[in-house]
Enzyme design. Structure first.
Site, PDB file in Angstrom:
ATOM      1  CD  GLU A 122       6.214 -11.163 -12.807  1.00 55.35           C
ATOM      2  OE1 GLU A 122       5.220 -10.741 -13.431  1.00 55.35           O
ATOM      3  OE2 GLU A 122       7.090 -11.874 -13.334  1.00 55.35           O
ATOM      4  CD  GLU A 142       8.906  -7.717 -16.269  1.00 56.31           C
ATOM      5  OE1 GLU A 142       9.078  -8.709 -15.542  1.00 56.31           O
ATOM      6  OE2 GLU A 142       8.679  -6.560 -15.813  1.00 56.31           O
TER       7      GLU A 142
END
Length: 268
Positions: A122, A142
């Site tokens: 990210e 995730e």
């Protein structure tokens, strides 16, 4: 006189899991993830990374910022236990902290190798350029924890590769090799692992030759118009072009072009 304190100063006094090196001669700053073997990014570290990017943005010695790591892996992601311990208010700031490279007015390069998972991916996506080595694996895993990316990963990735590929990566927790990421336009280059530092050095050397004013303008314009309709984007581009038209750097660039010499840009 009243003494004012800024919390960022305390953040910068004891960096957690990374360090900063400035090479004024090369007009370069390196933010180096250094928590071997996987360079896990802790909760407090996210706040510190944001503060460091803000500090380097104001540092006149620095023209280009490189985000890199020590060891075989860029980062395997965040401190999983930290998510359960953090307050909802703190968690709500995750995306803001990790977006610091995008808000920074200077060019930011992420040099990726090995695992580049979760928040490691990210924060790399928030940089302007990603150079991958052939060992790089990008992932947003995730879903395996019963979660989704929370620091801008799925949103930024969708802008780059489209909703179909993003669903394939996010919903299946797929690992994407550096070569494939380069083919998709996520990385600007994929090089042999031993060549990652040289490729990063070459990009830094290229970027510092341009006008810092023109580069700041280009980065902000592109960021600001990412979601804008075409007509508005063209209008804003015209206004930016007009402002640069009266800059000293533009005059220097034109004069150097006609004189067939290297321009000496000053950022004004």
């Amino acid at each position: 006189m009243t003494t004012l304190n800024h919390p960022a100063q305390e953040l910068l006094s004891r960096l957690d899991g990374f360090r900063v090196e400035i090479d004024a001669d090369r007009k370069r700053a390196d933010i180096i993830l250094d928590r071997p073997p996987f360079n896990i990014i802790a909760m407090a570290q996210r706040d510190q990374l944001r503060a460091v990017f803000e500090a380097l943005d104001e540092d006149p010695r620095v023209r280009v910022i490189v985000l890199r790591s020590i060891g075989e892996h860029f980062s395997s992601g965040g401190d999983i236990k930290g998510f359960l311990e953090a307050t909802p208010e703190h968690v709500s700031k995750l995306a803001w902290n990790i977006a610091a490279p995008a808000r920074c007015s200077k060019p930011v390069i992420a040099a990726n190798r090995g695992y580049c998972f979760g928040v490691g991916f990210e924060i790399s996506l928030a940089c302007d350029f990603r150079i991958a080595s052939e060992t790089t694996l990008y992932a947003l895993p995730e879903q395996k924890l019963g979660q989704i990316p929370g620091s801008g990963g799925s949103a930024r990735l969708q802008k780059m590769v489209g909703v179909g590929r993003t669903k394939d990566i996010v919903m299946r927790s797929r690992r994407i090799p550096g070569k494939q990421a380069c083919d998709w336009g996520v990385a600007v280059a994929c090089v042999a692992d031993a060549e990652l530092e040289a490729a990063t050095d070459a990009l830094v050397a290229e970027l510092v030759e341009f006008s810092p004013l023109a580069q700041r303008t280009a980065k902000k314009l592109l960021n600001d118009t990412e979601d804008a309709p075409l007509a508005i984007a063209i209008e804003l581009e015209g206004h930016c072009y007009s402002r640069l038209r009266s800059s000293e750097d533009f005059r220097e660039g034109v004069e150097a072009f006609h004189a067939k010499r290297k321009p000496n840009f000053t950022g004004r």
